[in-house]
Write an enzyme that holds these catalytic residues in place. Structure first.
Site, short mmCIF file in Angstrom:
data_model
loop_
_atom_site.label_atom_id
_atom_site.label_comp_id
_atom_site.label_asym_id
_atom_site.label_seq_id
_atom_site.Cartn_x
_atom_site.Cartn_y
_atom_site.Cartn_z
CD GLU A 237 -3.17 -0.87 2.09
OE1 GLU A 237 -3.76 0.22 2.20
OE2 GLU A 237 -3.43 -1.84 2.81
CG HIS A 253 6.06 -28.53 4.91
ND1 HIS A 253 6.38 -29.82 5.22
CD2 HIS A 253 6.24 -27.80 6.04
CE1 HIS A 253 6.72 -29.90 6.51
NE2 HIS A 253 6.63 -28.69 7.02
CE LYS A 348 -12.11 0.29 0.80
NZ LYS A 348 -11.61 0.87 2.03
O1 PA5 Z 1 -5.14 0.65 4.28
C1 PA5 Z 1 -6.23 0.87 3.74
O2 PA5 Z 1 -6.62 2.02 3.47
C2 PA5 Z 1 -7.14 -0.28 3.40
O3 PA5 Z 1 -6.48 -1.50 3.51
C3 PA5 Z 1 -8.36 -0.21 4.31
O4 PA5 Z 1 -7.98 -0.34 5.66
C4 PA5 Z 1 -9.37 -1.29 3.95
O5 PA5 Z 1 -9.81 -1.10 2.63
C5 PA5 Z 1 -10.57 -1.31 4.87
O6 PA5 Z 1 -11.12 -0.03 5.04
P1 PA5 Z 1 -11.47 0.43 6.52
O7 PA5 Z 1 -10.19 0.45 7.24
O8 PA5 Z 1 -12.06 1.79 6.37
O9 PA5 Z 1 -12.44 -0.57 7.03
#
Ligand code: PA5
Length: 355
Positions: A237, A253, A348
């Site tokens: 990310e 394994h 999203k």
């Molecule tokens: O790091 C991020 O922005 C994502 O991985 C979000 O955490 C994920 O999409 C879930 O969203 P939220 O944290 O609002 O539930």
């Protein structure tokens, strides 16, 4: 001077100042522990036979950490559920904890709604969103987060309340003293790996340079499996890079026979092995055999022995903190702002349009 030592360049790339969130991590833990201490919990929550933590992405990793710790110190099973709906065993003796920074993540909302329908005990950790009305409907406590950052940069607020609440319910044995020790340890680590510390003395910058333009493979065992997973998600990310997490002993394994192709794999990957004094003695032997295999194949790797500490919690948090900084520096080395996650937002949006 490389870009990682150029504070002006770092500041320029990091438009949303994720660095501040990173440096805040120990303080996030402190503030969130206090909120968890103050949260009103219904007394019947003391009778719980299992715990299911709901969350996705950056909001799920705190649950992973609790599951990791529970293997050592909880008699009550704790699982993390990263999906729609709920496992079939959930009933009124279950505690379902929804963790979602936005409160709108549809997989998490779906499971939380199902928890209400099944009569489970419920609790949410969130800034609100769609989880808030479900909490009101089922009279479930909502621990509200008001931090203003990306979910992955607010880990202290997403993780610590689960630890605090499960301790108060007698499910996990974690004391305020242990949290304070962890905070001091993290502050010490921060002072060694923050941007002002030049690459020559900064292990996080050195690792980012080693991972630059390579696919990272992060290996952990025991409690550090969770840290390996966090490294993976943060490198994905923040640095927008390909990375895999592997775990011991499972990788013995399969993974070790998958290192021959594609040709010139050795020029494309870099293996990081997170090590702990708590590693199972048999896994320590496995690690040394894995190193021999990597050497034979000329695959570059780096073992990182976490600073010896008195608890698995400290080691997990330190390994996570180091990985968070590595992913941040890797983003900068890639010439990128670590904050935007365009593909996740696009996905999203597309899903929201189909409701
Ligand atoms: O790091 C991020 O922005 C994502 O991985 C979000 O955490 C994920 O999409 C879930 O969203 P939220 O944290 O609002 O539930």
């Amino acid at each position: 001077m490389g870009i990682l030592d150029n504070l002006g360049q770092i500041k320029k790339l990091d438009s949303a100042n994720m660095l501040q969130n990173l440096m805040d991590f120990p303080d996030q833990i402190e503030a969130a522990w206090q909120s968890a201490e103050k949260l009103a919990l219904p007394t019947h929550y003391l009778k719980i036979k299992n715990v299911v933590i709901l969350g996705m992405g950056g909001s799920a990793i705190g649950g992973d950490l609790c599951v990791g710790l529970s293997l050592y110190n909880s008699k009550v099973p704790i699982i993390i559920h990263r999906d729609y709906d709920l496992p079939a065993f959930v009933d009124h003796d279950s505690l379902v904890i929804a963790v979602s920074y936005s409160g709108n993540t549809e997989e998490t909302v779906s499971g939380f709604q199902a928890a209400g329908e099944k009569g489970a005990k419920m609790l949410a950790i969130s800034s609100g969103g769609d989880l808030a009305p479900i909490c009101r409907k089922y009279r479930a406590p909502l621990l509200e987060i008001n931090y203003g950052a990306q979910p992955r940069a607010a880990l202290g607020y997403l993780l610590t309340p689960i630890l605090g609440i499960l301790s108060r319910l007698g499910i996990l044995a974690i004391s305020r003293g242990e949290i304070e020790t962890a905070i001091q340890l993290l502050k010490g680590l921060d002072s060694k790996i923050r941007p002002e510390v030049p690459t020559a003395k900064n292990i996080a910058k050195q690792l980012a340079n080693k991972l630059y333009d390579r696919i990272a493979i992060i290996i952990g065992s025991g409690a550090l499996k969770v840290a390996a997973r966090r490294w993976k998600t943060q490198i994905n990310e923040n640095a927008k890079s390909a990375v895999w997490a592997e775990e011991l002993p499972e990788l013995c394994h399969n993974f070790i026979v998958g290192l021959d192709f594609p040709k010139r794999l050795k020029d494309k990957i870099f293996v990081v092995v997170l090590q702990s004094k708590y590693d199972h003695p048999r896994n320590k032997i496995r690690q040394s055999v894995v190193f021999q295999i990597l050497q034979q194949k000329s695959i570059p790797y780096e073992p990182i022995l976490m600073h010896p500490s008195d608890s698995a919690l400290d080691e997990m948090l330190s390994a996570i903190y180091l990985g968070d900084y590595v992913s941040y520096y890797l983003a900068i080395a890639n010439g990128l702002d670590p904050t935007p996650i365009k593909s996740i937002e696009l996905l999203k949006e597309r899903l929201a349009g189909t409701k």
